[in-house]
Design an enzyme around this catalytic site. Structure first.
Site, PDB file in Angstrom:
ATOM      1  N   CYS A 125     -79.699  52.363 -64.854  1.00  0.00           N
ATOM      2  CA  CYS A 125     -79.558  53.756 -64.434  1.00  0.00           C
ATOM      3  C   CYS A 125     -80.913  54.450 -64.447  1.00  0.00           C
ATOM      4  O   CYS A 125     -81.453  54.772 -65.504  1.00  0.00           O
ATOM      5  CB  CYS A 125     -78.571  54.437 -65.388  1.00  0.00           C
ATOM      6  SG  CYS A 125     -78.518  56.209 -65.231  1.00  0.00           S
ATOM      7  N   ARG A 172     -65.631   6.788 -95.679  1.00  0.00           N
ATOM      8  CA  ARG A 172     -65.321   8.021 -96.393  1.00  0.00           C
ATOM      9  C   ARG A 172     -65.598   7.965 -97.898  1.00  0.00           C
ATOM     10  O   ARG A 172     -66.084   8.915 -98.476  1.00  0.00           O
ATOM     11  CB  ARG A 172     -63.853   8.366 -96.187  1.00  0.00           C
ATOM     12  CG  ARG A 172     -63.673   9.496 -95.224  1.00  0.00           C
ATOM     13  CD  ARG A 172     -62.285  10.072 -95.276  1.00  0.00           C
ATOM     14  NE  ARG A 172     -62.129  11.084 -94.230  1.00  0.00           N
ATOM     15  CZ  ARG A 172     -62.536  12.337 -94.341  1.00  0.00           C
ATOM     16  NH1 ARG A 172     -63.108  12.755 -95.449  1.00  0.00           N
ATOM     17  NH2 ARG A 172     -62.389  13.197 -93.357  1.00  0.00           N
ATOM     18  N   ASP A 215     -81.809  36.075 -73.722  1.00  0.00           N
ATOM     19  CA  ASP A 215     -83.126  35.459 -73.976  1.00  0.00           C
ATOM     20  C   ASP A 215     -83.413  35.220 -75.460  1.00  0.00           C
ATOM     21  O   ASP A 215     -84.354  34.509 -75.787  1.00  0.00           O
ATOM     22  CB  ASP A 215     -84.240  36.361 -73.438  1.00  0.00           C
ATOM     23  CG  ASP A 215     -84.227  36.433 -71.920  1.00  0.00           C
ATOM     24  OD1 ASP A 215     -83.473  35.661 -71.307  1.00  0.00           O
ATOM     25  OD2 ASP A 215     -84.964  37.263 -71.371  1.00  0.00           O
ATOM     26  N   MET A 233     -83.695  30.644 -67.960  1.00  0.00           N
ATOM     27  CA  MET A 233     -84.100  32.045 -68.059  1.00  0.00           C
ATOM     28  C   MET A 233     -85.029  32.261 -69.250  1.00  0.00           C
ATOM     29  O   MET A 233     -85.077  31.443 -70.168  1.00  0.00           O
ATOM     30  CB  MET A 233     -82.872  32.932 -68.158  1.00  0.00           C
ATOM     31  CG  MET A 233     -82.187  33.083 -66.812  1.00  0.00           C
ATOM     32  SD  MET A 233     -80.869  34.284 -66.871  1.00  0.00           S
ATOM     33  CE  MET A 233     -80.485  34.465 -65.132  1.00  0.00           C
ATOM     34  N   SER A 278     -82.839  49.421 -72.813  1.00  0.00           N
ATOM     35  CA  SER A 278     -81.703  50.300 -73.127  1.00  0.00           C
ATOM     36  C   SER A 278     -81.895  50.968 -74.486  1.00  0.00           C
ATOM     37  O   SER A 278     -81.581  52.147 -74.664  1.00  0.00           O
ATOM     38  CB  SER A 278     -80.404  49.495 -73.179  1.00  0.00           C
ATOM     39  OG  SER A 278     -80.228  48.788 -71.993  1.00  0.00           O
ATOM     40  N   GLN A 292     -61.165  18.305 -84.097  1.00  0.00           N
ATOM     41  CA  GLN A 292     -62.233  19.138 -84.663  1.00  0.00           C
ATOM     42  C   GLN A 292     -63.463  18.311 -85.038  1.00  0.00           C
ATOM     43  O   GLN A 292     -64.567  18.825 -85.141  1.00  0.00           O
ATOM     44  CB  GLN A 292     -61.718  19.905 -85.890  1.00  0.00           C
ATOM     45  CG  GLN A 292     -60.728  20.989 -85.513  1.00  0.00           C
ATOM     46  CD  GLN A 292     -59.923  21.490 -86.704  1.00  0.00           C
ATOM     47  OE1 GLN A 292     -60.324  22.404 -87.385  1.00  0.00           O
ATOM     48  NE2 GLN A 292     -58.773  20.897 -86.943  1.00  0.00           N
ATOM     49  N   GLY A 304     -80.482  45.630 -73.924  1.00  0.00           N
ATOM     50  CA  GLY A 304     -81.780  45.022 -74.200  1.00  0.00           C
ATOM     51  C   GLY A 304     -82.779  46.047 -74.710  1.00  0.00           C
ATOM     52  O   GLY A 304     -82.406  47.189 -75.008  1.00  0.00           O
TER      53      GLY A 304
END
Ligand code: ADP
Length: 741
Positions: free
Chosen positions: A80, A462, A157, A199, A112, A654, A109
């Site tokens: 804006c 285990r 980022d 990016m 803003s 899982q 970010g």
């Protein structure tokens, strides 16, 4: 309280969108309502604030139902221009003040957040102007004399200096890793090279993290522009890698990468260099906006939920109302950093790069960034086959339950060990293999491709060795000339390491340096905030929960989902938080019949009021008596046709997934730190036993001898479990307080 005007909080998302913004918005809305405040969603970023009207809407509890798992931001974001002007901000102030809103949570970010702080600083003068123009009364001006704000950083980022992760970065890494894993299979089939552009205009985090987690060959990041001649160095690294047996080559380029003269390094240039120098078919892939897309990862859901709740606390009771704060997660806690400092530290990095001060630019990203960069250098540079004379032999043994990331840790240990001049020996099938002497030396290329693979290539068992096994194990260590031991695993692995260390006086073979690193989906190990494998299991659970919820979306249904974790409720609580559960049942709290009765009453009332879906997550050992099946039946018995009930035990899937980026990074860091510790001990000629852990973003080393002081042996979990602080956050997201109007 009743006669006072309600506190009103506005929430908006601004700048580039990021996955997890919705989770944060949901948390702000629900935490605010839980705390008795009113909350207004401001649509399309600052534009909604300037436009007013329908751009600012009061939000209720249900307005943020079902958004936790959606990407992007449901309240919109916008760049804006008008908000950059005082006239724009004057309109915004008027629209807020007309609605009695004087607290704002902004998720965006650094741009803003800069705008937000300007707005905050100007607020008194904006109100003065509104009053002078006759638009607001003196009383209104006085009763809202301050704008109280909190900023959350939404940026894929991960560029905010001072916090572990920004909202969206973890998910972006998931998207990149999906691309790398897909590319790796096709690249290997054709013996091709790939260049992947990710990016990050000023921040190389995504590129570096992807390069490590993806097992790539070369990385180019903005913070560390390569020296002249880098093309030759890169091609040499790729050539040697191939000579050592790699079937593909992968180079990652951050979109903002430059050389030391500031010339951009494009992915097209990198491709051309590889083709010209190595004569190899090379392809470029640019995932672009895919990195911003898709469903948010488990981390971006639970962390953003936590941050949203903390932001509400901040604007309702700021410790320093005149100092705007950015809230982020650092280690196992939430930090509030003065906004001005956070933004200026972040903006300084590109300035340092432009000034050629790369060392300071790297340092500004925090110690773990440098650590990752160095580790990548070691991991990717193919080491020579011949170990130096007198090289020590370090054994690697896996033990306990399977944890995704065990292969990543083994690969990193082998490559880093060789790079640091050791001989690395893979012990097969856990401590039973050690007892039987089943082991083989591993070379750099033997572990190629292990980075992203689930399972355990070395094999594991285990059980914990018993006293009768000790003699054989000691013999085997001596016979195979093992000078140091790296143990990777969960509770049983730690028990075994402890036992060997405790028995060192009786068996001199155990007097070697011994390090255990935590790998367990249960996250029940001492000295670490997270264990390798936990993040993967959590993502499996969240994906399962998403599907389970979807399966019930066409009807009215209650679900009781059971997670693993043994006596540790981490997986259950975090799956509940990230999956949007209304209830979680944990062994730490137990389950009482009266609590279950209260839940049933709540559930009945809730369905009667229009609820369509209910989700409870139960840890597998939450209670011996009140099993998942039992709770399901209890809910069913009370349903009276209002809903039906399904139980679902997620089970061993899982443990079975390929490791997530976070688990791969953690495994790599742990392996590196373990080799540091073993290397130091070997150099000093002294033995010793340690277990490693991640605490406050650093990997620390703890003596095995004191391990039992930090564990609740009966429940096989650490005494201190940091994540229990998130318990009230889940309750605040789940229980709508009685409506006032
Ligand atoms: P990000 O927040 O992702 O860094 P931008 O820098 O584009 O993205 O900022 C997003 C919005 O924040 C801008 O469109 C503007 O409305 C507002 N904003 C950014 N910088 C300022 C500033 N210095 N003053 C006022 N508003 C600003």
């Amino acid at each position: 309280m009743t006669n006072q005007a309600p506190v009103r909080i506005g929430v908006l998302t601004s700048g580039g969108d990021a996955q997890g913004m919705n989770a944060a918005v949901r948390a702000v809305v629900r935490a605010a309502i839980s705390r008795g405040a009113e909350v207004y969603a401001i649509f399309e970023g600052y534009q909604g604030m300037i436009d007013g009207g329908n751009g600012i809407r009061r939000f209720g509890w249900d307005d943020v139902g079902s958004i936790l798992g959606s990407g992007g931001t449901v309240i919109g974001t916008f760049r804006c221009k008008e908000f950059r002007t005082r006239e724009g901000r004057l309109k915004a102030a008027r629209n807020l003040i007309e609605r009695g809103i004087d607290r704002l949570v902004v998720i965006g970010g650094d741009g803003s957040l800069t705008g937000l702080d300007t707005f905050r600083a100007e607020w008194p003068s904006l109100l003065g102007e509104l009053h002078a123009n006759g638009w607001i009364s003196q009383q209104t001006k006085e009763s809202h004399s301050r704008l109280i704000i909190a900023g959350l950083v939404g940026s894929i980022d991960n560029d905010l200096v001072g916090v572990d992760s920004t909202i969206g970065a973890d998910t972006a890494l998931h998207r990149i890793m999906e691309a790398i894993d897909a590319i790796s299979s096709t690249a290997a089939s054709h013996q091709r090279s790939f260049v992947l552009e990710v990016m990050g205009r000023h921040c190389g985090y995504l590129a570096l993290a992807a390069a490590i987690a993806g097992g790539c060959d070369y990385v180019l990041i903005p913070e560390n522009p390569p020296a002249p001649g880098w093309e030759t160095e890169m091609c040499e690294a790729l050539r040697v890698g191939r000579a050592r047996g790699r079937r593909d080559s992968l180079v990652i380029v951050a979109e903002g990468a430059t050389d030391q003269q500031g010339n951009p390094i494009t992915s097209a240039h990198v491709r051309q260099v590889i083709e010209d120098t190595l004569g190899e078919d090379t392809r470029v892939t640019i995932p672009g906006h895919v990195q911003r897309g898709g469903t948010p990862s488990a981390y971006d859901r639970w962390a953003s939920t936590w941050l949203g709740a903390e932001a509400v606390d901040e604007v309702l009771a700021p410790a320093e109302p005149d100092v705007a704060k950015v809230i982020g997660i650092l280690g196992s806690g939430v930090v509030r950093i003065p906004l001005v400092k956070a933004v200026s530290d972040t903006k300084r990095v590109p300035e340092l790069i432009a000034a050629g001060n790369y060392e300071a630019a790297m340092a500004a990203r925090g110690p773990s960034f440098n650590e990752l960069f160095d580790v990548f250098g070691e991991l990717s540079m193919p080491a020579s086959f011949t170990a130096p004379s007198g090289a020590k032999r370090i054994g690697i043994v896996l033990a306990g339950g399977l944890a995704p990331g065990m292969n990543t840790a083994s690969r990193a240990a082998v490559r880093l060990g060789i790079a640091r001049g050791h001989r690395m020996v893979g012990i097969h099938n856990g401590f039973s293999g050690l007892r039987k002497g089943i082991m083989s030396e591993l070379g750099w290329d033997d572990v190629d491709g292990w980075s992203g693979r689930g399972g355990a290539e070395l094999g594991l068992r285990r059980g914990v060795p018993v006293t009768e096994d000790l003699y054989q194990m000691a013999r085997s260590l001596e016979d195979n000339h093992i000078d140091a031991l790296l143990v990777i695993g969960g509770w049983n692995a730690y028990q075994a390491a402890y036992l060997l260390h405790a028995e060192r006086d009786r068996y001199p073979a155990f007097q070697i340096p011994l390090v255990a690193i935590p790998a367990s989906i249960d996250n029940n190990l001492p000295g670490t905030e997270v264990a390798i494998g936990t993040d993967t299991a959590l993502n499996v659970n969240v994906e399962a929960i998403d599907r389970i919820k979807m399966s019930g979306s066409a009807t009215t249904r209650s679900f009781v989902v059971e997670t693993m974790g043994r006596y540790c409720g981490y997986l259950a609580l975090m799956s509940g938080l990230a999956g949007g559960a209304e209830r979680v049942y944990l062994n730490e709290e137990g389950i009482s019949l009266s609590a279950l009765n209260a839940d049933v009453d709540w559930l009945k009332a809730s369905f009667a009021a229009g609820r369509r879906l209910f989700l409870a997550v139960r840890n597998e050992r939450a209670s011996e008596s009140y099993t998942t099946e039992f709770i399901g039946r209890l809910l069913e018995g009370a349903a009276d046709g209002a809903y039906d009930v399904r139980t679902h035990i997620i089970g061993h899937v899982q443990q079975g997934a390929d490791p997530t980026p976070a688990d791969r990074l953690l495994a790599t860091r742990m392996a590196s730190a373990a080799l540091d510790q073993l290397g130091t001990a070997l150099a000093s000629g002294k033995g010793g036993g340690w277990y490693l852990g991640l605490q406050d973003s650093h990997i620390g080393c703890h003596p095995l001898a004191h391990m039992t002081e930090h564990i609740d042996t009966q429940h096989r979990r650490p005494i201190d479990q940091w994540w229990m602080t998130l318990r009230p956050v889940l309750s605040a997201m789940a229980d709508e307080p009685p409506r006032q109007n």
